[in-house]
Design an enzyme around this catalytic site. Structure first.
Site, mmCIF file in Angstrom:
data_model
loop_
_atom_site.group_PDB
_atom_site.id
_atom_site.type_symbol
_atom_site.label_atom_id
_atom_site.label_comp_id
_atom_site.label_asym_id
_atom_site.label_seq_id
_atom_site.Cartn_x
_atom_site.Cartn_y
_atom_site.Cartn_z
ATOM 1 C CG HIS A 50 -2.240 -0.682 0.962
ATOM 2 N ND1 HIS A 50 -3.333 -0.033 0.449
ATOM 3 C CD2 HIS A 50 -2.632 -1.960 1.164
ATOM 4 C CE1 HIS A 50 -4.347 -0.876 0.337
ATOM 5 N NE2 HIS A 50 -3.945 -2.058 0.769
ATOM 6 N NE ARG A 54 -0.099 5.761 1.479
ATOM 7 C CZ ARG A 54 -0.022 4.695 2.291
ATOM 8 N NH1 ARG A 54 -0.900 3.734 2.198
ATOM 9 N NH2 ARG A 54 0.928 4.622 3.189
#
Length: 180
Positions: A50, A54
């Site tokens: 994750h 980003r």
């Protein structure tokens, strides 16, 4: 108050990706609020993945508990978008910390103040908010008491968020369906 969008769906339905895509279109700074805790290697790998996906210029706040206070401390006028990913794990962190034998009422009493704190910060913010949560009421009834307590508390939290949200989306196979 900023515009609050609640994004619900099942596991791997595209909730987080959708929220991140919406945030990427923001004209200002983005605050990403991560609620996961790395309890094992598999979860550490998920968190790392994750983080890697980003944009580097997004500000990240890790808030496995007391997310409202963490967001309030991090908000600046430059932040035009807040992504909270996700209420599902925030609820899990709170419920799992309860003493053994905790009831549905205990879990709800522990979780709803967290939700209210988030909503209070949102009410004071001019940013657009994208809050991600799993819809856990569509599956089978969990076979163990803690699972049922968790499911019920998260369902109540989702209802509180949905009532306050300007928009509620339900993700199915990566496609957003407007609920509200």
């Amino acid at each position: 108050m900023g515009r609050l969008t609640l994004i619900l769906g099942g596991a791997r339905s595209g909730k987080s990706s959708y929220a991140e895509a919406q945030a990427a279109m923001s004209t200002g700074a983005v605050l990403y609020v991560a609620t996961a805790e790395a309890w094992d290697d598999e979860m550490r790998a998920r968190i790392a993945a994750h983080r890697a996906q980003r944009p580097a210029h997004w500000q990240t706040v890790e808030a496995p508990r007391q997310a409202g206070a963490a967001i309030a401390a991090a908000l600046t006028p430059a932040i035009t978008c807040v992504v909270v990913d996700c209420i599902t794990l925030l609820a899990s962190n709170i419920v799992i910390a309860l003493p053994e034998g905790a009831t549905d009422d205990d879990a709800t009493a522990a979780l709803l103040p967290e939700i209210d704190a988030l909503l209070a910060v949102c009410a004071q913010s001019s940013a657009d908010w994208f809050v991600v949560s799993n819809e856990v009421g569509l599956g089978i009834v969990p076979a163990y008491p803690l699972g049922r307590v968790y499911r019920d508390a998260l369902g109540r939290a989702n209802q509180r968020l949905a009532a306050a949200a300007e928009r509620v989306l339900f993700m199915v196979a990566g496609l957003p369906m407007t609920v509200k």
